[in-house]
Design a protein around this motif. Structure first.
Motif, short mmCIF file in Angstrom:
data_model
loop_
_atom_site.label_atom_id
_atom_site.label_comp_id
_atom_site.label_asym_id
_atom_site.label_seq_id
_atom_site.Cartn_x
_atom_site.Cartn_y
_atom_site.Cartn_z
N LEU A 175 3.20 2.04 1.90
CA LEU A 175 3.48 2.71 3.40
C LEU A 175 4.83 2.04 3.75
CD1 LEU A 175 -0.28 2.27 4.80
CD2 LEU A 175 0.94 4.64 4.21
N GLU A 211 0.67 -1.19 -0.01
CA GLU A 211 -0.03 -0.22 -0.22
C GLU A 211 0.79 1.33 -0.19
OE1 GLU A 211 -3.30 0.26 -0.34
OE2 GLU A 211 -3.22 -1.97 -0.55
N VAL A 268 2.36 8.80 9.69
CA VAL A 268 1.53 8.91 8.22
C VAL A 268 0.71 10.02 8.21
CG1 VAL A 268 1.74 6.40 8.02
CG2 VAL A 268 0.00 7.38 9.24
N ARG A 269 0.23 10.31 6.98
CA ARG A 269 -0.66 11.52 6.90
C ARG A 269 -2.24 11.29 7.56
NH1 ARG A 269 2.57 11.33 2.58
NH2 ARG A 269 3.15 13.61 1.70
N GLU A 309 -5.06 10.88 6.42
CA GLU A 309 -5.80 10.19 5.75
C GLU A 309 -5.42 8.69 5.55
OE1 GLU A 309 -3.28 12.70 2.73
OE2 GLU A 309 -4.44 12.99 4.58
N ASP A 310 -4.29 8.24 6.13
CA ASP A 310 -3.62 6.86 5.89
C ASP A 310 -3.53 6.33 7.44
OD1 ASP A 310 -3.12 7.22 3.17
OD2 ASP A 310 -0.86 8.01 3.51
N LYS A 347 -5.99 2.90 7.15
CA LYS A 347 -5.53 2.17 6.32
C LYS A 347 -4.20 1.39 7.05
CE LYS A 347 -3.60 3.54 2.62
NZ LYS A 347 -3.32 3.89 1.17
N ALA A 348 -3.21 2.12 7.40
CA ALA A 348 -2.15 1.62 8.12
C ALA A 348 -2.45 0.51 9.25
CB ALA A 348 -1.16 2.65 8.45
#
Length: 112
Positions: free
Chosen positions: A25, A23, A65-66, A68-69, A72-73
């Motif tokens: 990351l 992804e 991370v940002r 928005e991530d 997901k992470a």
């Protein structure tokens, strides 16, 4: 920006790292640590004798991370680190006020 700190089983590191890389990351710091949670260590056998290891080997992954991530992470780490047994680990999410890239002086998300 958020900092994710994940404490996982050492044998799950490659699974977690590969899943995150799929992804995109990829930026992380990995540290070998020792600790214990609710299980209060582990009972092991050595030469026929049982003994208690109070501080169990774990692996700590740190990544920034940002916003928005984050979800997901966290989802990727949770799924890749899961065994269903006691001691699978914990994930912590912390706010980051600023980030500065030493080489260029970039700040904030541009520094990530």
């Amino acid at each position: 920006m958020k900092k994710i700190e994940a404490i996982i089983r050492p044998e799950k590191l490659d699974d977690v790292k590969s899943a995150l890389e799929k992804e995109n990351l990829v930026s992380m710091t990995v540290t070998e640590i020792r600790g214990r949670g609710r299980q209060k260590g582990a009972k092991l056998m050595w030469r026929g004798d049982e003994y208690l290891v109070e501080m169990v080997p774990k692996t700590k992954i740190e990544m920034v991370v940002r916003d928005e991530d984050v979800e997901k992470a966290v989802k990727i780490i949770r799924e890749a680190a899961y065994t269903g047994n006691i001691g699978d680990g914990k994930i912590f999410v912390l706010s980051i006020e600023d980030a500065i890239r030493v080489r260029t002086g970039e700040r904030g998300e541009e520094a990530l």
